[in-house]
Scaffold this motif. Structure first.
Motif, PDB file in Angstrom:
ATOM      1  N   ARG A   1      48.667  42.034  34.396  1.00 57.94           N
ATOM      2  CA  ARG A   1      48.408  41.979  35.839  1.00 57.94           C
ATOM      3  C   ARG A   1      49.667  42.269  36.654  1.00 57.94           C
ATOM      4  NH1 ARG A   1      44.467  39.121  39.165  1.00 57.94           N
ATOM      5  NH2 ARG A   1      45.377  38.456  41.146  1.00 57.94           N
ATOM      6  N   SER A   2      50.817  41.798  36.169  1.00 54.27           N
ATOM      7  CA  SER A   2      52.074  41.984  36.915  1.00 54.27           C
ATOM      8  C   SER A   2      52.513  43.443  36.948  1.00 54.27           C
ATOM      9  CB  SER A   2      53.179  41.122  36.308  1.00 54.27           C
ATOM     10  OG  SER A   2      53.459  41.529  34.978  1.00 54.27           O
ATOM     11  N   SER A   3      51.866  44.300  36.177  1.00 53.56           N
ATOM     12  CA  SER A   3      52.205  45.722  36.171  1.00 53.56           C
ATOM     13  C   SER A   3      51.596  46.473  37.346  1.00 53.56           C
ATOM     14  CB  SER A   3      51.734  46.372  34.858  1.00 53.56           C
ATOM     15  OG  SER A   3      52.357  45.776  33.746  1.00 53.56           O
ATOM     16  N   PHE A   4      50.802  45.786  38.178  1.00 54.58           N
ATOM     17  CA  PHE A   4      50.098  46.428  39.280  1.00 54.58           C
ATOM     18  C   PHE A   4      50.558  45.898  40.631  1.00 54.58           C
ATOM     19  CE2 PHE A   4      47.400  47.034  35.638  1.00 54.58           C
ATOM     20  CZ  PHE A   4      46.862  48.303  35.822  1.00 54.58           C
ATOM     21  N   VAL A   5      50.384  46.721  41.654  1.00 58.55           N
ATOM     22  CA  VAL A   5      50.663  46.317  43.030  1.00 58.55           C
ATOM     23  C   VAL A   5      49.412  45.625  43.566  1.00 58.55           C
ATOM     24  CG1 VAL A   5      51.216  47.104  45.359  1.00 58.55           C
ATOM     25  CG2 VAL A   5      52.269  48.230  43.370  1.00 58.55           C
ATOM     26  N   LEU A   6      49.484  44.320  43.705  1.00 60.63           N
ATOM     27  CA  LEU A   6      48.348  43.526  44.150  1.00 60.63           C
ATOM     28  C   LEU A   6      48.788  42.586  45.266  1.00 60.63           C
ATOM     29  CD1 LEU A   6      46.967  42.644  40.598  1.00 60.63           C
ATOM     30  CD2 LEU A   6      45.995  44.322  42.188  1.00 60.63           C
ATOM     31  N   ASP A   7      47.833  42.046  45.983  1.00 62.13           N
ATOM     32  CA  ASP A   7      48.120  41.083  47.037  1.00 62.13           C
ATOM     33  C   ASP A   7      47.107  39.960  46.942  1.00 62.13           C
ATOM     34  OD1 ASP A   7      45.802  42.246  48.055  1.00 62.13           O
ATOM     35  OD2 ASP A   7      46.892  43.528  49.456  1.00 62.13           O
ATOM     36  N   ASP A   8      46.860  39.256  48.043  1.00 63.87           N
ATOM     37  CA  ASP A   8      45.939  38.124  48.012  1.00 63.87           C
ATOM     38  C   ASP A   8      44.474  38.549  48.032  1.00 63.87           C
ATOM     39  OD1 ASP A   8      48.001  36.322  47.916  1.00 63.87           O
ATOM     40  OD2 ASP A   8      48.133  36.099  50.100  1.00 63.87           O
ATOM     41  N   THR A   9      44.228  39.832  48.178  1.00 63.32           N
ATOM     42  CA  THR A   9      42.852  40.323  48.169  1.00 63.32           C
ATOM     43  C   THR A   9      42.269  40.224  46.765  1.00 63.32           C
ATOM     44  OG1 THR A   9      43.323  41.885  49.953  1.00 63.32           O
ATOM     45  CG2 THR A   9      41.389  42.341  48.584  1.00 63.32           C
ATOM     46  N   VAL A  10      41.012  39.813  46.680  1.00 68.73           N
ATOM     47  CA  VAL A  10      40.282  39.898  45.413  1.00 68.73           C
ATOM     48  C   VAL A  10      39.713  41.307  45.341  1.00 68.73           C
ATOM     49  CG1 VAL A  10      38.337  39.049  44.072  1.00 68.73           C
ATOM     50  CG2 VAL A  10      39.734  37.443  45.379  1.00 68.73           C
ATOM     51  N   TYR A  11      40.255  42.101  44.440  1.00 63.64           N
ATOM     52  CA  TYR A  11      39.898  43.519  44.401  1.00 63.64           C
ATOM     53  C   TYR A  11      38.929  43.781  43.254  1.00 63.64           C
ATOM     54  CZ  TYR A  11      40.290  48.572  44.713  1.00 63.64           C
ATOM     55  OH  TYR A  11      39.995  49.901  44.860  1.00 63.64           O
ATOM     56  N   LEU A  12      37.665  43.961  43.595  1.00 64.16           N
ATOM     57  CA  LEU A  12      36.614  44.213  42.606  1.00 64.16           C
ATOM     58  C   LEU A  12      35.969  45.577  42.856  1.00 64.16           C
ATOM     59  CD1 LEU A  12      34.922  40.686  42.448  1.00 64.16           C
ATOM     60  CD2 LEU A  12      36.803  41.591  41.063  1.00 64.16           C
ATOM     61  N   ASP A  13      36.813  46.547  43.179  1.00 68.76           N
ATOM     62  CA  ASP A  13      36.319  47.903  43.407  1.00 68.76           C
ATOM     63  C   ASP A  13      37.048  48.908  42.532  1.00 68.76           C
ATOM     64  OD1 ASP A  13      34.526  49.600  44.557  1.00 68.76           O
ATOM     65  OD2 ASP A  13      35.595  49.830  46.451  1.00 68.76           O
ATOM     66  N   GLY A  14      37.565  48.424  41.401  1.00 63.03           N
ATOM     67  CA  GLY A  14      38.250  49.318  40.474  1.00 63.03           C
ATOM     68  C   GLY A  14      37.321  50.312  39.817  1.00 63.03           C
TER      69      GLY A  14
ATOM     70  N   ARG B   1      36.704  38.321  54.342  1.00 61.72           N
ATOM     71  CA  ARG B   1      37.208  37.151  53.614  1.00 61.72           C
ATOM     72  C   ARG B   1      38.218  37.546  52.539  1.00 61.72           C
ATOM     73  NH1 ARG B   1      32.334  35.593  55.577  1.00 61.72           N
ATOM     74  NH2 ARG B   1      31.849  33.353  55.729  1.00 61.72           N
ATOM     75  N   GLY B   2      38.597  38.818  52.496  1.00 63.96           N
ATOM     76  CA  GLY B   2      39.568  39.269  51.505  1.00 63.96           C
ATOM     77  C   GLY B   2      38.979  39.512  50.136  1.00 63.96           C
ATOM     78  N   ILE B   3      37.705  39.852  50.092  1.00 63.80           N
ATOM     79  CA  ILE B   3      37.020  40.131  48.828  1.00 63.80           C
ATOM     80  C   ILE B   3      36.443  41.544  48.920  1.00 63.80           C
ATOM     81  CG2 ILE B   3      35.131  39.457  47.291  1.00 63.80           C
ATOM     82  CD1 ILE B   3      35.429  36.614  48.637  1.00 63.80           C
ATOM     83  N   VAL B   4      36.932  42.447  48.086  1.00 64.33           N
ATOM     84  CA  VAL B   4      36.569  43.854  48.196  1.00 64.33           C
ATOM     85  C   VAL B   4      35.720  44.292  47.006  1.00 64.33           C
ATOM     86  CG1 VAL B   4      37.430  46.223  48.334  1.00 64.33           C
ATOM     87  CG2 VAL B   4      38.629  44.383  49.534  1.00 64.33           C
ATOM     88  N   GLY B   5      34.493  44.702  47.294  1.00 61.64           N
ATOM     89  CA  GLY B   5      33.636  45.394  46.345  1.00 61.64           C
ATOM     90  C   GLY B   5      33.110  46.612  47.070  1.00 61.64           C
ATOM     91  N   ASP B   6      31.908  47.066  46.737  1.00 59.87           N
ATOM     92  CA  ASP B   6      31.303  48.113  47.552  1.00 59.87           C
ATOM     93  C   ASP B   6      29.786  48.005  47.449  1.00 59.87           C
ATOM     94  OD1 ASP B   6      30.469  49.361  45.190  1.00 59.87           O
ATOM     95  OD2 ASP B   6      31.951  50.946  45.277  1.00 59.87           O
TER      96      ASP B   6
ATOM     97  N   ARG C   1      36.544  32.994  43.131  1.00 56.42           N
ATOM     98  CA  ARG C   1      36.685  33.132  44.589  1.00 56.42           C
ATOM     99  C   ARG C   1      35.677  34.128  45.147  1.00 56.42           C
ATOM    100  NH1 ARG C   1      41.974  35.724  47.547  1.00 56.42           N
ATOM    101  NH2 ARG C   1      40.957  36.169  49.549  1.00 56.42           N
ATOM    102  N   ALA C   2      35.452  35.233  44.434  1.00 55.47           N
ATOM    103  CA  ALA C   2      34.507  36.242  44.911  1.00 55.47           C
ATOM    104  C   ALA C   2      33.093  35.680  44.964  1.00 55.47           C
ATOM    105  CB  ALA C   2      34.559  37.470  44.015  1.00 55.47           C
ATOM    106  N   ALA C   3      32.680  34.987  43.909  1.00 57.20           N
ATOM    107  CA  ALA C   3      31.335  34.413  43.894  1.00 57.20           C
ATOM    108  C   ALA C   3      31.185  33.342  44.966  1.00 57.20           C
ATOM    109  CB  ALA C   3      31.029  33.839  42.515  1.00 57.20           C
ATOM    110  N   GLY C   4      32.251  32.562  45.164  1.00 56.10           N
ATOM    111  CA  GLY C   4      32.201  31.548  46.217  1.00 56.10           C
ATOM    112  C   GLY C   4      32.062  32.172  47.591  1.00 56.10           C
ATOM    113  N   GLY C   5      32.816  33.245  47.826  1.00 52.97           N
ATOM    114  CA  GLY C   5      32.705  33.937  49.109  1.00 52.97           C
ATOM    115  C   GLY C   5      31.329  34.534  49.315  1.00 52.97           C
ATOM    116  N   LEU C   6      30.770  35.091  48.241  1.00 54.26           N
ATOM    117  CA  LEU C   6      29.427  35.652  48.333  1.00 54.26           C
ATOM    118  C   LEU C   6      28.413  34.561  48.661  1.00 54.26           C
ATOM    119  CD1 LEU C   6      27.555  38.108  47.954  1.00 54.26           C
ATOM    120  CD2 LEU C   6      27.416  37.512  45.523  1.00 54.26           C
ATOM    121  N   GLY C   7      28.569  33.409  48.035  1.00 53.28           N
ATOM    122  CA  GLY C   7      27.676  32.299  48.337  1.00 53.28           C
ATOM    123  C   GLY C   7      27.759  31.868  49.784  1.00 53.28           C
ATOM    124  N   GLU C   8      28.982  31.853  50.329  1.00 53.78           N
ATOM    125  CA  GLU C   8      29.151  31.493  51.742  1.00 53.78           C
ATOM    126  C   GLU C   8      28.459  32.498  52.650  1.00 53.78           C
ATOM    127  OE1 GLU C   8      33.297  31.295  52.426  1.00 53.78           O
ATOM    128  OE2 GLU C   8      33.619  29.523  51.156  1.00 53.78           O
TER     129      GLU C   8
END
Length: 430
Positions: free
Chosen positions: A44-57, A379-384, A407-414
């Motif tokens: 994971r540390s090999s990538f440029v990431l931030d606080d966003t949950v990125y699920l659009d790879g 909410r900082g959760i990225v899919g499509d 976190r993504a599932a929790g955000g979706l539930g909200e």
């Protein structure tokens, strides 16, 4: 409303909230445990990431952290200083095959069978027309996945017009029964782009070849997420993009696989000087080079190609067995958390629960999918999402963690539960 009724409603709401908080705490603790045990966690540390949950790879992979510095060298030294000399001194000329050999182990291929360059669409065209030409004049039908990505269908129609064949769309599961002596080639997706359904590449390839036809596979949604086994399973030709799970960058070049036993017969519909046996001879008659090189066409896109080459270094030392195990664990945990957090009846999973039929994506059908995905992004959760009602979440095992999943599932539930507060007394909503 009486004070007694209000009090009961207040206690019920408080109880539901406490239960939800307890469930969330348990899920979060489980995620921490799974992350601590993850053999791929260090990648994971090999990538440029931030606080966003990125699920659009499954649309665009994250940036490997070392790529910008590598590209600075390509631009400033190789292009800026060496200029034309870099075709030889920096290895530009051999990049398509060299990078193909870097991709090969990720899709289960021996060296010398993959060439990198052009787009996926162009490579689908080359592969499909090439397959039909190998099949010969006695076979006049092309079978294509009925749920395929639209471009693959368009290209199949064009290839049929060009070669005098017809196209028949069939569901992948129906391919064995649809094969006949008329079948020239079958174009299939390893993983369905919309649902995340994984198709049985070994069994379907075997059936296609037993019928005397050629199997052409689109690996865009499987390469880099799960083992493919091109050589092991006797695939004839395959194509794939590199900007999804391979993290090659936006618009990074695609690749074409031509199995070793089909290379001598492969007749590309796009012959170019780069695939000529004597490219600098500038001869008027085309004579194809040997091997995978005959899949080349024109001058390669060096900048994007070398960015891809650098990006592929994140795979050094990574086991595809570990990748697949984590992919399934991530998607399992996401489905578990969705069941816990999402209000009943608000979303329907259309991705198979069966591991043998699941790629590295979970697709959920729900009303107002576009608005739901926009609310998740807030909410900082990225899919499509895909029209008309499909939410897609792609899980890239190299950098997605289990805490991201929770976190993504929790955000979706909200988001999907926001309308459930309408029946509560004013002041208790939210």
């Amino acid at each position: 409303m009486s004070d007694a009724t209000l009090g009961a409603a207040t206690r019920k709401a408080a109880g539901l909230k406490a239960a939800a908080q307890e469930a969330s705490a348990l899920k979060a603790e489980k995620a921490r445990k799974l992350d601590a045990e993850d053999p791929l966690a260090a990648v994971r540390s090999s990538f440029v990431l931030d606080d966003t949950v990125y699920l659009d790879g499954n649309s665009l992979g994250a940036l490997p952290a070392h790529v910008p510095a590598r590209m600075a060298d390509v631009i400033e030294r190789q292009w800026g200083e060496l200029r034309i000399r870099s075709w030889e001194e920096s290895g530009w000329w051999t990049a398509p095959e060299r990078i193909g050999d870097r991709i090969a182990p990720l899709v289960g291929a021996a060296p010398g069978q993959i060439v990198v360059g052009d787009s996926t669409s162009v490579n689908v065209f080359k592969a499909l027309v090439g397959a039909v030409r190998i099949a010969g004049d006695g076979r006049d039908e092309i079978l294509v996945d009925a749920g395929t990505f639209p471009t693959d269908g368009y290209i199949a129609q064009s290839a049929a017009r060009l070669t005098g064949r017809t196209v028949r769309a069939v569901e992948p599961d129906e391919v064995p029964g649809a094969l006949s002596g008329r079948t020239a080639a079958v174009l299939l997706n390893h993983v369905d782009y919309r649902t995340g359904r994984l198709y049985d590449l070994p069994a379907l390839t075997s059936a296609i070849r037993a019928a005397g036809a050629l199997a052409v596979w689109d690996l865009c949604h499987s390469a880099g997420a799960l083992p493919v086994g091109l050589d092991e399973h006797g695939v004839d030709l395959a194509v794939g993009c590199t900007y999804k799970y391979l993290n090659g960058g936006p618009g990074s070049p695609a690749y074409l696989y031509v199995s070793r036993d089909r290379q001598d017969a492969f007749d590309s519909p796009l012959p170019g000087w780069n695939s000529h046996v004597e490219p600098f001879g500038m001869r008027g008659v085309y004579e194809p080079a040997a091997g995978a090189v005959r899949g080349r066409v024109g001058t390669p896109d060096i900048l994007s190609m070398l960015a891809l080459e650098a990006a592929l270094e994140v795979w050094d030392g990574v086991s595809m067995t570990d990748v697949r195990a984590k992919s399934l664990a991530l998607t399992d945990y996401f489905l578990e958390c969705v069941d816990a957090y999402v209000p009943e009846g608000r979303a329907e999973c259309i991705t198979p629960y069966d591991h043998g039929r699941r790629g590295s994506q979970v697709a959920l059908r729900c009303a107002d999918a576009g608005a739901v995905m926009r609310a998740l992004a807030d909410r900082g959760i990225v899919g499509d999402f895909r029209e008309p009602d499909v939410l897609r979440f792609g899980f890239t095992p190299l950098y997605v963690g289990f805490a991201d999943v929770e976190r993504a599932a929790g955000g979706l539930g909200e988001v999907l539960g926001e309308d459930l507060g309408e029946d509560l007394p004013e002041g208790l909503r939210g």
